[in-house]
Scaffold this active site. Sequence first.
Site, PDB file in Angstrom:
ATOM      1  N   PHE A  31       0.855  -1.164   0.000  1.00 36.31           N
ATOM      2  CA  PHE A  31       0.000   0.000   0.000  1.00 36.31           C
ATOM      3  C   PHE A  31       0.891   1.213   0.000  1.00 36.31           C
ATOM      4  O   PHE A  31       2.038   1.164   0.401  1.00 36.31           O
ATOM      5  CB  PHE A  31      -0.937   0.009   1.222  1.00 36.31           C
ATOM      6  CG  PHE A  31      -0.243   0.193   2.537  1.00 36.31           C
ATOM      7  CD1 PHE A  31       0.408  -0.856   3.162  1.00 36.31           C
ATOM      8  CD2 PHE A  31      -0.222   1.435   3.144  1.00 36.31           C
ATOM      9  CE1 PHE A  31       1.041  -0.673   4.369  1.00 36.31           C
ATOM     10  CE2 PHE A  31       0.421   1.614   4.359  1.00 36.31           C
ATOM     11  CZ  PHE A  31       1.052   0.555   4.972  1.00 36.31           C
ATOM     12  N   GLN A 279       4.002   1.595  10.137  1.00 38.76           N
ATOM     13  CA  GLN A 279       4.974   1.012   9.221  1.00 38.76           C
ATOM     14  C   GLN A 279       4.328   0.934   7.838  1.00 38.76           C
ATOM     15  O   GLN A 279       3.268   0.343   7.663  1.00 38.76           O
ATOM     16  CB  GLN A 279       5.356  -0.391   9.703  1.00 38.76           C
ATOM     17  CG  GLN A 279       6.132  -1.237   8.705  1.00 38.76           C
ATOM     18  CD  GLN A 279       7.476  -0.661   8.317  1.00 38.76           C
ATOM     19  OE1 GLN A 279       7.748  -0.461   7.132  1.00 38.76           O
ATOM     20  NE2 GLN A 279       8.304  -0.381   9.324  1.00 38.76           N
ATOM     21  N   TYR A 280       4.965   1.540   6.839  1.00 42.11           N
ATOM     22  CA  TYR A 280       4.389   1.539   5.492  1.00 42.11           C
ATOM     23  C   TYR A 280       4.444   0.149   4.866  1.00 42.11           C
ATOM     24  O   TYR A 280       3.442  -0.374   4.411  1.00 42.11           O
ATOM     25  CB  TYR A 280       5.142   2.530   4.593  1.00 42.11           C
ATOM     26  CG  TYR A 280       4.760   3.987   4.802  1.00 42.11           C
ATOM     27  CD1 TYR A 280       3.837   4.357   5.762  1.00 42.11           C
ATOM     28  CD2 TYR A 280       5.339   4.973   4.024  1.00 42.11           C
ATOM     29  CE1 TYR A 280       3.508   5.688   5.943  1.00 42.11           C
ATOM     30  CE2 TYR A 280       5.010   6.310   4.193  1.00 42.11           C
ATOM     31  CZ  TYR A 280       4.092   6.666   5.163  1.00 42.11           C
ATOM     32  OH  TYR A 280       3.762   7.986   5.333  1.00 42.11           O
ATOM     33  N   ASP A 281       5.623  -0.429   4.812  1.00 47.14           N
ATOM     34  CA  ASP A 281       5.764  -1.743   4.185  1.00 47.14           C
ATOM     35  C   ASP A 281       7.123  -2.330   4.552  1.00 47.14           C
ATOM     36  O   ASP A 281       8.157  -1.786   4.190  1.00 47.14           O
ATOM     37  CB  ASP A 281       5.643  -1.628   2.661  1.00 47.14           C
ATOM     38  CG  ASP A 281       5.429  -2.976   1.987  1.00 47.14           C
ATOM     39  OD1 ASP A 281       6.048  -3.963   2.434  1.00 47.14           O
ATOM     40  OD2 ASP A 281       4.655  -3.049   1.024  1.00 47.14           O
TER      41      ASP A 281
END
Length: 481
Positions: A31, A279-281
Site C-alpha cells: 500500500f 509502518q508503510y511496508d
Amino acid sequence: MSTLFYLNPSSSILKKHHNSHFKTHTKRPSFYINSLLQPQTSPPQQVETFWQWLSDEKVVTHKSPAKPGVVAEGLGLVAQKDISRNEVVLEIPKKFWINPDTVAASEIGNVCSGLKPWVCVALFLIREKLKGDESWWGKYIDVLPECTDSTIFWSEEELYEIQGTQLLSTTVGAKDYVQSEFLRVEEEIILPNQKLFPFSITVEDFLWAFGILRSRAFSRLRGQNLVLIPLADLINHSSSITTEDYAYEIKGAGLFSRDLIFSLRSPVPVKAGEQVLIQYDLNKSNAELALDYGFIESRSDRVTYTLNLDIAESDANFGDKLDIAETNGMNTTAYFDITLDQPLPKEMLPYLRLVALGGTDAFLLESIFRNSVWDHLQLPVSRANEEVICQVVRNACKSALAGYNTTLEEDEKLKKEGNLSQRLQIAVGIRAGEKKVLQHIDSIFKEREQELDEFEYYQERRLRDLGLVGEQGDIIFWEPK
C-alpha cells in the site's frame, strides 16, 4: 539501456536489471501512503480549513484522538490525547474515499469506464484540482503536496547523482510510462470531451497525480486495491515500528448499516502531542521507498540489488532450457533480489547453472533427465560450469561498479561529513547501498572460485551413488578374473 554480459558470442547469461516497462503494481502486495508535505505548499490555514471541513461533515470532532499538525516530515497526525496500542485513531466513511467507484459516480464516469484504475483516479484528481473552489473535494486537494522527494520529481541535476543506479533506470521508466498513459488519455478522453475538461491538462499534471497515488493511496484492503483516504493519508512512517498489524481495516459502519468505514489504529502507544506513526511496508527496498515516498532507511535489509538472468534465444539449447525453467515455475528471464549481507536467493545458483549449461554437460538436457535435472542443478554440475558462473557474475559486478560516478569511499565520506539535502542523502544512500551489495555478490563468487577444487560435481556424485568411489574418493576398478 541494458548492459549485457556475454558467456560466449551467442549466449548472454547475465545482465544488469533495468525496468524498461514500469508496472503500477510491484511484485509484493503493498500500500502506498506518504505525507511528505512541504510546509510551504500546505500552510496552516489550509490545514485548518481542511479540518473544519471534516468537522462540518461530522467526520471528526474536537475530541478526536488525533488531528493534522506540522511535523518534521511536513504534515502528520498528532495525538490530542494519550493513545494506547491498537486504539482507533480515526474513522473515515466511504463517502470521503476517492477510488474508481468515486470516479464512476462522477461527471466523468462514463468516459473513464475503460481506463486503468489508477489512470481514471488520476484524471479525477487533476480535474478536481483544476476546478478549484468549485470542487467539493477542494479542501482536501488544497493540503496535497505539489511534489514529494520521490525521484520522479527530481531535476536532471539531482538525477545525475544516481547515475549508474538501478533506481535511475526505474525512475526514467516510470516517467516514460506516465507520459505514454497521458498521451493516450489526452487523445482518447480529454480532447474529445472539452466540455468535461475545459482546462489545459499537461503531462506534469499527470505526473503529479501519479506521485500522489504512489505515495498516498491504500491497497490490500477488503475490495479496495486503490483508494485515497483524506486525513488518514497524513499518517507518516516510522522505521522503528516493525509490524504492520493493527494499522487499518475496512469495516461496517454499524449493526444495521451497509455503509463502510476506513478505520485507522495505532500499532504502538502514543503520548499526547506526539506523532501517530505506522509502518508503510516491511518488504520494500530502499529503491522502492525512494521511488514511492522519497526517503530511505539505514537498515541493511532494505539495501538490495536485482540481478536479471536470461536464457538467450540464440542458445542452441534454448527450447530445452526454457522447458526446464517453466516446469520449475520460472521463465526465460528470472529476477533475483540480493540483499546486503544475506545469502543468495535459493533458486539463483540452479538457474545460473541451467543458463550456463553446455558442452559435455549438455547431456543433462536430454529428455531422460527432464524430471530430475532441476534436482541435479541444486549442486555443482561440473568444474567448467561452476567456473563460468563465477567469472561471469564477477565480471558483471565489476562492470556495474564502474558505471557509477563516485566510489563507495567517496560516498561514505559524504555521509560522514553530513549537511546533505534530503534528496542528496537519498542519492548517496542508494548508490552506496548498491555498491555494497555488488561487492557482497562479488565476494560470494570470489570465495566460490577459490573452492572449485573442493566441490563434488555430478560425475563424482553419480559414481559414488553407483558404489564406484572408495572412501578416499578414488575410483574403484575390478581386475578381470
